[in-house]
Design a protein around this motif. Structure first.
Motif, mmCIF file in Angstrom:
data_model
loop_
_atom_site.group_PDB
_atom_site.id
_atom_site.type_symbol
_atom_site.label_atom_id
_atom_site.label_comp_id
_atom_site.label_asym_id
_atom_site.label_seq_id
_atom_site.Cartn_x
_atom_site.Cartn_y
_atom_site.Cartn_z
ATOM 1 N N VAL A 184 12.833 -74.589 -18.620
ATOM 2 C CA VAL A 184 13.384 -75.325 -19.557
ATOM 3 C C VAL A 184 12.073 -76.195 -20.416
ATOM 4 O O VAL A 184 12.144 -76.365 -21.497
ATOM 5 N N THR A 185 11.414 -76.934 -19.813
ATOM 6 C CA THR A 185 10.329 -77.534 -20.027
ATOM 7 C C THR A 185 9.203 -76.808 -21.125
ATOM 8 O O THR A 185 8.886 -77.386 -22.109
ATOM 9 N N LYS A 186 9.082 -75.689 -20.742
ATOM 10 C CA LYS A 186 8.059 -74.680 -21.483
ATOM 11 C C LYS A 186 8.854 -74.504 -22.754
ATOM 12 O O LYS A 186 8.229 -74.450 -23.745
ATOM 13 N N THR A 239 0.003 -64.033 5.020
ATOM 14 C CA THR A 239 1.338 -64.189 4.378
ATOM 15 C C THR A 239 1.189 -64.818 2.904
ATOM 16 O O THR A 239 1.993 -64.338 1.994
ATOM 17 N N GLY A 240 0.199 -65.398 2.408
ATOM 18 C CA GLY A 240 0.161 -65.779 1.096
ATOM 19 C C GLY A 240 1.183 -66.698 0.509
ATOM 20 O O GLY A 240 1.708 -67.480 1.277
ATOM 21 N N GLU A 241 1.589 -66.472 -0.696
ATOM 22 C CA GLU A 241 2.647 -67.270 -1.321
ATOM 23 C C GLU A 241 3.630 -66.614 -2.155
ATOM 24 O O GLU A 241 3.294 -65.503 -2.540
ATOM 25 N N ASN A 242 4.895 -66.874 -2.236
ATOM 26 C CA ASN A 242 5.994 -66.196 -2.954
ATOM 27 C C ASN A 242 5.910 -66.830 -4.299
ATOM 28 O O ASN A 242 6.018 -68.149 -4.216
ATOM 29 N N THR A 243 6.139 -66.346 -5.403
ATOM 30 C CA THR A 243 6.364 -66.792 -6.628
ATOM 31 C C THR A 243 7.538 -66.423 -7.268
ATOM 32 O O THR A 243 7.983 -65.248 -7.053
ATOM 33 N N VAL A 244 8.489 -67.544 -7.552
ATOM 34 C CA VAL A 244 9.794 -67.046 -8.197
ATOM 35 C C VAL A 244 9.576 -67.394 -9.488
ATOM 36 O O VAL A 244 9.074 -68.456 -10.246
ATOM 37 N N ARG A 245 10.303 -66.458 -10.547
ATOM 38 C CA ARG A 245 10.268 -66.769 -11.899
ATOM 39 C C ARG A 245 11.389 -66.654 -12.577
ATOM 40 O O ARG A 245 12.113 -65.798 -12.041
ATOM 41 N N VAL A 246 11.867 -67.462 -13.326
ATOM 42 C CA VAL A 246 13.269 -67.561 -13.937
ATOM 43 C C VAL A 246 12.837 -67.810 -15.675
ATOM 44 O O VAL A 246 12.216 -68.550 -15.993
ATOM 45 N N SER A 247 13.704 -66.874 -16.294
ATOM 46 C CA SER A 247 13.749 -66.847 -17.790
ATOM 47 C C SER A 247 14.869 -67.529 -18.494
ATOM 48 O O SER A 247 15.926 -67.479 -17.709
ATOM 49 N N VAL A 248 14.561 -68.227 -19.494
ATOM 50 C CA VAL A 248 15.738 -68.853 -20.212
ATOM 51 C C VAL A 248 15.633 -68.662 -21.441
ATOM 52 O O VAL A 248 14.471 -68.546 -22.004
ATOM 53 N N ASN A 249 16.609 -68.766 -22.418
ATOM 54 C CA ASN A 249 16.751 -68.834 -23.911
ATOM 55 C C ASN A 249 17.388 -70.057 -24.268
ATOM 56 O O ASN A 249 18.573 -70.174 -23.914
#
Length: 256
Positions: A184-186, A239-249
């Motif tokens: 939302v910020t983006k 293990t590294g890191e997990n990245t979660v991505r969420v898209s909004v309109n």
């Protein structure tokens, strides 16, 4: 007398004729007023954005398969059953709870042999020469420090297929919420840039729609058990890191 009456009638007709346009204007005036009073729809700016958030995995899912062969289906099944029983017992010995062990696949398949064609070019139908049985077990490892030991133990106990690993976050809600806020910020920043470029003022938010569920992390490559079986220590794991991505309109109003 007739002349006077004719003059009166003529005057009356002239008055009616002159009053017609005035009455027509009076009838049209309310409609024109309503049209003029109709509100103008505000302009809008619609943007899409994808937000991201990362988290350290705290558990993993992996799978093990025992493949056994035999001259009969019974012989192959007995061998697979014995091997999987040892694998399950070994996992429990390492502290893996029963709720974290689940059979994920099972199959019995005949093995065929195709003879070479005769000198005349004829070929006999393929013959069953044996059977193979696959039994697969999914294992949830809640202590990542134990994952390498679990993989090594599985190979020692006779696992000869499998090894796909997915690293997970047990409580992913906080990470998903952070990704939504970032999206939302983006979206607002992008809309503000568009508004400034167009010379208009960005207004309130009209609608927000999430364009899809969180993107799940990708699993690791398939482990090579042939190499792990010869190792003297547990399988090395990162293990590294997990990245979660969420898209909004998001749709914003343009201030008038």
């Amino acid at each position: 007398m007739r002349t006077t009456l004719s003059r009166l009638v003529g005057c009356s007709l002239l008055a009616v004729a002159l009053a017609g346009p005035v009455l027509a204007q009076e009838r049209l005036a309310p409609t024109e007023a309503r049209v003029a009073a109709k509100p103008v729809e505000p302009g809008r700016i619609s943007v899409g954005a994808t937000g991201e958030a990362t988290a350290q995995p705290d558990m993993a899912m992996t799978s093990f398969t025992v493949l056994r062969e035999g001259e009969t289906a019974r012989a192959a099944l007995d061998a697979a059953n014995d091997a999987m029983a040892e694998v399950i017992a070994g996992m429990k010995d390492l502290g893996i709870e029963a709720r974290d062990l689940q059979t994920s696949g099972f199959s019995i398949d005949p093995q065929y042999r195709q003879e070479a064609p005769s000198s005349e070019g004829t070929r006999n139908p393929p013959q069953i020469v044996g059977y193979e049985v696959r039994n697969s077990l999914s294992v949830r490892v809640r202590d990542l420090g134990q994952l390498g030991t679990v993989l090594d133990k599985a190979v020692t106990l006779g696992v000869n297929q499998g090894g796909n690993i997915s690293f997970l976050v047990a409580d992913s809600d906080a990470t998903e919420q952070a990704a939504r806020r970032d999206a939302v910020t983006k979206a607002r920043a992008a809309a503000q840039t568009l508004a400034e470029a167009a010379g208009v003022t960005l207004g309130r938010v009209m609608t927000i729609n999430e364009g899809g569920g969180p993107v799940m992390p990708m699993p690791m490559e398939r482990a090579t058990f042939a190499m792990a079986a010869d190792a003297k220590a547990s399988v090395p794991i990162e293990t590294g890191e997990n990245t979660v991505r969420v898209s909004v309109n998001v749709v914003f109003e343009i201030e008038q």
